[in-house]
Enzyme design. Sequence first.
Site, mmCIF file in Angstrom:
data_model
loop_
_atom_site.group_PDB
_atom_site.id
_atom_site.type_symbol
_atom_site.label_atom_id
_atom_site.label_comp_id
_atom_site.label_asym_id
_atom_site.label_seq_id
_atom_site.Cartn_x
_atom_site.Cartn_y
_atom_site.Cartn_z
ATOM 1 N N VAL A 260 0.854 -1.042 -0.043
ATOM 2 C CA VAL A 260 -0.014 0.055 0.119
ATOM 3 C C VAL A 260 0.866 1.303 -0.154
ATOM 4 O O VAL A 260 0.678 2.198 -0.656
ATOM 5 C CB VAL A 260 -0.799 -0.023 1.220
ATOM 6 C CG1 VAL A 260 -1.621 1.373 1.371
ATOM 7 C CG2 VAL A 260 -2.064 -1.113 1.191
ATOM 8 N N ASP A 261 1.750 1.453 0.917
ATOM 9 C CA ASP A 261 2.890 2.569 0.884
ATOM 10 C C ASP A 261 3.499 2.636 -0.371
ATOM 11 O O ASP A 261 3.657 3.602 -1.084
ATOM 12 C CB ASP A 261 3.732 2.119 2.164
ATOM 13 C CG ASP A 261 3.064 2.658 3.372
ATOM 14 O OD1 ASP A 261 2.323 3.242 3.333
ATOM 15 O OD2 ASP A 261 3.638 2.181 4.516
ATOM 16 N N VAL A 262 4.027 1.505 -1.124
ATOM 17 C CA VAL A 262 4.652 1.617 -2.206
ATOM 18 C C VAL A 262 4.057 2.132 -3.476
ATOM 19 O O VAL A 262 4.294 2.888 -4.161
ATOM 20 C CB VAL A 262 5.397 0.247 -2.486
ATOM 21 C CG1 VAL A 262 5.902 -0.020 -3.983
ATOM 22 C CG2 VAL A 262 6.234 -0.249 -1.528
#
Length: 365
Positions: free
Chosen positions: A169-171
């Site tokens: 999700v962060d990536v």
Amino acid sequence: MKPPLTGIKIADFSRVLAGPYATMLLADLGAQVIKVERPLVGDDTRGWGPPFDKDGNSTYFLSVNRNKEGLELDLAEESDQQAALDLINSCDVVVENFGPGGMEKYNLGYSKLIGNNPKLIYCSISGFGTSEKAALLPGYDLLLQGMSGLMSITGSDESNPSKVGVALVDVITGLHAVVGILAALRARDEQGIGQKVELNLLSSTLSALVNQASAYISAGVIPKAMGNAHPSIAPYQVFDAKDKKFIVAVGSDPQFVKFAGVISSDLIGDKRFATNQLRVENRDELNSKLSVIFSTKTADHWISTLAKVNIPAGAINNIKEAFDLAQSVGLKSVVEVDGVKSVANPITFSKTPVEYRLAPPNLKG
């Protein structure tokens, strides 16, 4: 020639992964990035480990902070707030992920900054947006994998939801942030305006659900976890060979004919498998036949056999094997700066290559 973002200066107030990943990619493209951290403590990920490298640095921190200069500021102090303001006034871009109202608390809100620097690109990353309700929700990758629906389609079945093995999700959000910042810089070049670019983890993940999200919003189908199978293609999954698991990815009807020709000619005459739609509808019967066949020979045998007729098949590598594969096909996937190794930027340019100038910054304390 110089990298494409040479001359762009970025103040990076982001922490952990989404923001730092975005700013590292921009730094690789030539931007000057100044990473602002808390004195002595620094980014949270400096303490995330093991593993640590030979010098005791968190490999997590090292993974997303290459090519950045370091600056330690205590934003609770007025003098450091002024130092931060002076830095931002000299920058083209500021990136932050303090959450709704976070920068305002330190007298560094968007309205003030854009007033001082009308051409500033202000990129704000949050978990769920900026509404009152969104501000109450914690924006952590694992929670977002669950709350976004991603975990519901990941895992062996509906009763065993699973996270992806990296903070995806962060990536994904970091990549969207790069796109937004580059587009805003382009608009500034054309129209002479600065603006606010907002990203949130939930919207980024919903966008990245692509066909699975479309299944719901366009057909009312709520997707579910299917292990290593594909909801709309068959055979397209992991199978057990005699010695280990391997992957088969048959993406079209012509491919299936060639696949069946080297696996079992009986499959070609079976009307249940004549089209992809029928193969999906009769997946269990198809898999039952394939499982028996594949169990008779090794994975390497099947991979090489299918390669001869250009049918996608491959091994399930560990991380070391994946890097070995990259090297074997001529990719330079690891770079080293001042003794610190990291994964190479995947973008290549024919005339303005990325640069690796700086190792991740150390805290002065």
